[in-house]
Design an enzyme around this catalytic site. Structure first.
Site: not given
Length: 497
Positions: A56, A162, A180
């Site tokens: 991520c 994250h 995201d």
């Protein structure tokens, strides 16, 4: 039998609002009307899904770097220069990131290494009002972007740590749009900025540090036009330690009497593998892509490299380095062997690397071999002569013709093409000398000599192009020292220049 696996997750709402829902669309329209979605258009143009479950951070950074149109200076696949997760490996090996992910500090380090301007803040060194101010600033322009490091569980989502970019802001409702990068899991969504702050104001158990956010923007100029530091080879730790820690101590302990003795102390104990640490940035292409001419982009990049090389060779330190290396009594004459400085040998290695990168097979270096190289000079369409080293690269049963374009300097030989006059040990050592921290020379016992060498290597009066090149190398040195000391998560400040 194959396992069914997971197909996405239901987005917990509240607190999040799905971007594609009717409410999410209305929020988007309102934010557009209020001018707080300017960063969205660039980001969504380069929106990507992380290629590994733990990538991520890398996906967020490559997405932002591409949105800012920062040139990585090296090819991704085919002829294309483009940031990809696989290229972001200077602060942490990709195999390690695949298993453990990446910390906030190391992602900041990666952003610096990639040439971006970075301002990073942990929540214990900032406030929610400052965070809101920065989100608003970047949402009303397209020249900076915010990456947030947060704990998903605070948003009632599955998982823990994250990273994702913030794609916009709804000022009236105080909502941030999270783009995201785990798109296989959750869609883009709006979240209350206060809850996002709470999710960032959380301790990462792997570092014991708070999470936070970073502002990423373009640098004033493209870094690393001709020289760069490399940590691809495991020896970089030893070289960085020698340059940053050992050299000042050596100069403090030695009774040096003149500049030549100072340089001798610096260079005679250089680790034998330091040639793997500082590199010159080569331009390589498939022969069929270029023929006997250069594209406008290739001409421009080659002209910049040649100008940097000329400026290096016009400095005072260059003359001292050249004198030292050519001295019959010098212990530094073999810093680079003739084999390493031989242009065809350099080109053979570069052409192999270029063939690997252009074919997308950089993970398998052992299968490429450059059978032959040929140094030549060509001049087309009235352009000035260009030095080219052509190589035939063999991969299994296939052959590929590659060209390396060589930045060259003027010679007194009368030759119209400066074959063999390329960035070599004199130039590389001069650039390295200029990049050493100013405090390197403070321990020299002779005060007059200490002041003299400090003035000699000062960047203050360097031409702008060379000054930027040297300061970029110096920033890289500081970053690598922080990596070597494992301080990237303790010190988020910009590397000193």
């Amino acid at each position: 039998m194959a396992m069914a696996g997971l197909y996405r997750r239901l987005l917990p709402s509240p607190p999040a609002v799905d971007f594609a829902s009717s409410q999410g669309k209305q929020l988007f329209l309102e934010a557009v009307q209020n001018g707080t979605m300017e960063s969205f258009y660039r980001l969504v143009s380069y929106f990507q899904t992380q290629s590994e479950p733990a990538f991520c951070g890398l996906a967020s950074l490559s997405m932002v770097l591409n949105a800012l149109a920062i040139d990585p200076g090296r090819k991704w696949k085919g002829p294309w220069r483009w940031f990809d997760e696989s290229m972001l490996d200077c602060c942490e090996p990709l195999e390690t990131v695949k298993v453990r992910g990446i910390s906030f500090g190391k992602l900041v380090c990666l952003a610096h290494c990639a040439g971006a301007k970075v301002e990073a803040f942990r929540t214990n060194h900032s406030t929610i009002d400052e965070f809101r101010k920065y989100v608003l600033r970047c949402s009303t322009s397209d020249d900076c972007h915010v990456i947030s490091s947060y704990d998903r569980s605070v948003l009632k989502q599955t998982g823990t740590g994250h990273f994702s970019p913030i794609g916009g802001y709804h000022a009236e409702r105080d909502l941030a749009l999270i783009l995201d990068v785990a798109r296989f899991k959750y869609p883009p969504h709006w979240v209350p900025l206060k809850i996002l702050w709470d999710a960032m104001n959380n301790v990462d158990s792997s570092t014991g540090q708070r999470r936070g956010f970073m502002l990423i923007s373009r640098p004033h100029s493209e870094p690393g036009q001709l020289y760069t530091l490399s940590c691809k080879h495991e020896s970089w730790v030893g070289v960085a330690k020698y340059l940053m820690d050992d050299v000042p101590l050596l100069l403090k302990s030695e009774e040096v009497k003149d500049i030549q003795e100072v340089l001798s102390v610096v260079f005679k104990s250089l680790p034998s593998y330091f040639g793997q640490f500082i590199k010159w940035v080569a331009e390589v292409r498939r022969r069929e892509d270029g023929g006997q001419s250069l594209s406008p982009e290739e001409k421009a990049r080659l002209a910049v490299k040649e100008e940097v090389l000329r400026q290096v060779q016009d400095t005072g330190p260059f003359k001292h380095v050249a004198e030292l290396l050519s001295s019959a009594h010098s212990c530094c004459g073999n810093l680079y062997s003739g084999h390493e400085e031989n242009l065809p040998n350099i080109a053979a290695s570069v052409c192999c690397q270029g063939a690997q990168i252009l074919s997308g097979n950089s993970a398998f270096p052992g299968v490429y071999c450059c059978q032959e190289t040929c140094v030549k000079c060509f001049k087309a369409n009235g352009d000035k002569p260009v030095t080219v080293v052509s190589g035939t690269v063999v991969n299994g049963g296939t052959e590929e013709k590659m060209d390396m374009l060589v930045p060259s300097s003027k010679t007194n030989s009368g030759c119209s093409c400066a074959i063999g006059i390329h960035p070599a040990s004199n130039d590389v050592l001069t650039a390295l000398l200029l990049a050493l921290p100013p405090g390197t020379w403070s321990g020299i016992k002779d005060e007059k000599l200490s002041k003299g060498i400090s003035n000699l290597v000062s960047t203050v009066n360097l031409p702008t192009l060379l000054q930027e090149e040297v300061l970029h190398l110096r920033r890289q040195l500081h970053l690598l020292k922080k990596c070597q000391e494992d301080r990237v998560d303790d010190d988020l400040g910009s590397p000193l220049a």
